[in-house]
Enzyme design. Sequence first.
Site, short mmCIF file in Angstrom:
data_model
loop_
_atom_site.label_atom_id
_atom_site.label_comp_id
_atom_site.label_asym_id
_atom_site.label_seq_id
_atom_site.Cartn_x
_atom_site.Cartn_y
_atom_site.Cartn_z
N CYS A 12 -27.26 -49.33 -17.09
CA CYS A 12 -27.03 -47.91 -17.36
C CYS A 12 -27.08 -47.11 -16.06
CB CYS A 12 -28.08 -47.39 -18.33
SG CYS A 12 -27.95 -45.61 -18.59
N CYS B 160 -28.77 -43.67 -16.22
CA CYS B 160 -30.24 -43.71 -16.27
C CYS B 160 -30.83 -44.04 -14.89
CB CYS B 160 -30.72 -44.79 -17.25
SG CYS B 160 -29.75 -44.95 -18.73
N ASP B 161 -30.19 -44.92 -14.14
CA ASP B 161 -30.87 -45.50 -12.98
C ASP B 161 -30.26 -45.17 -11.61
OD1 ASP B 161 -32.58 -46.69 -14.77
OD2 ASP B 161 -31.45 -48.56 -14.89
#
Length: 307
Positions: free
Chosen positions: A137, A140-141
């Site tokens: 993701c 997200c990261d």
Amino acid sequence: MANNPNHYEVIIVGGGPAGLTAGIYTARARLRSLLIEKGLVGGQIINAERLDNYPGFPEGISGFELGELMHQQATKYGLETIIAEVTGIKLQDKQKVVETTDGNFVARAVIIAGGSRRQKLGIPGEEEFTGQGVSYCATCDAAFFRELPIAVVGGGNAAITEALHLAKFASRVTVIHRRDQLRATRMLQEKAFSEPKIEFLWNTVVEKIEGGDLVNRIKLRQVKTGEESTLDISGIFISVGLSPNTDYLKGILPLDDHGAIITSNTMETEIAGIFAAGDIRQNSVRQAIAAAGDGATAAINAEKFLT
Ligand SMILES: Cc1cc2nc3c(=O)[nH]c(=O)nc-3n(C[C@H](O)[C@H](O)[C@H](O)COP(=O)(O)OP(=O)(O)OC[C@H]3O[C@@H](n4cnc5c(N)ncnc54)[C@H](O)[C@@H]3O)c2cc1C
């Protein structure tokens, strides 16, 4: 039914665009409706920084905001939502018992809109370094990889969208693709080819992910020549396809060879009163608007089934 708080007219599994749209329709049709979501309401679109192809938003809209708006709209009409994972569905006379990590819920109609999840590469180091440099993701990261070199594995829309997003943070993004051309749309390809931080390794597969506490290199193989090489990176984002979230449905519903739910064009499955919508069903084009359309179709046919 009115006396039993766990009994509904419609239960929707999954709170992505398909499930939320189904919820808008069933709740607005005054059917007592429950949506069960195991993670964050919004589904996969919350990983999309911006959707440019969802009708009605000429300037684009963040996936997170779109998910929030859909949920608000459904809740306004009376959709109830709980956070729990659906682990099974059992048939009991005309009712369907939906088993979850938070108890059982019962309805005559069920709409399964559980979407799909990222496929794994299945190579050494992948499990070991998940969360330590291996990610599925980018939204997200990405921020963990500021000014660091990273790799993206895959060549489809999701992989290239993620590479473009990651290029805002990383020092270098190497897209590794096992073929000699991308599957992503032309518009995404054009953007990626003109982004100076993105480079491409064609006809190449990742064979191993290595590191100490965190990932620091990957081993590669050129599929045409067999030549092996190493690439120093701090992170690897894997985007090589999707698997429908249907593990708990095996033996209950007919699935195709990829595990997707087989439906008619009215979104009905072989079992009367069980519908499927969105990425989880066979031949889905895996786009938010198509998932929303499936959700509407499933909900309207669920209403017909109930009445
Ligand atoms: C990075 C990225 C960018 C994208 N960009 C775009 C774009 O620009 N335009 C576009 O149209 N599409 C885009 N997509 C695709 C789009 O997000 C999907 O097609 C869409 O979200 C599918 O909707 P869905 O409702 O079918 O499933 P999902 O969005 O996958 O939602 C399913 C939900 O069900 C839940 N769930 C699954 N199993 C269970 C269970 N057993 N119990 C309870 N809950 C469960 C999941 O947690 C999830 O929230 C993108 C996807 C990604 C990953």
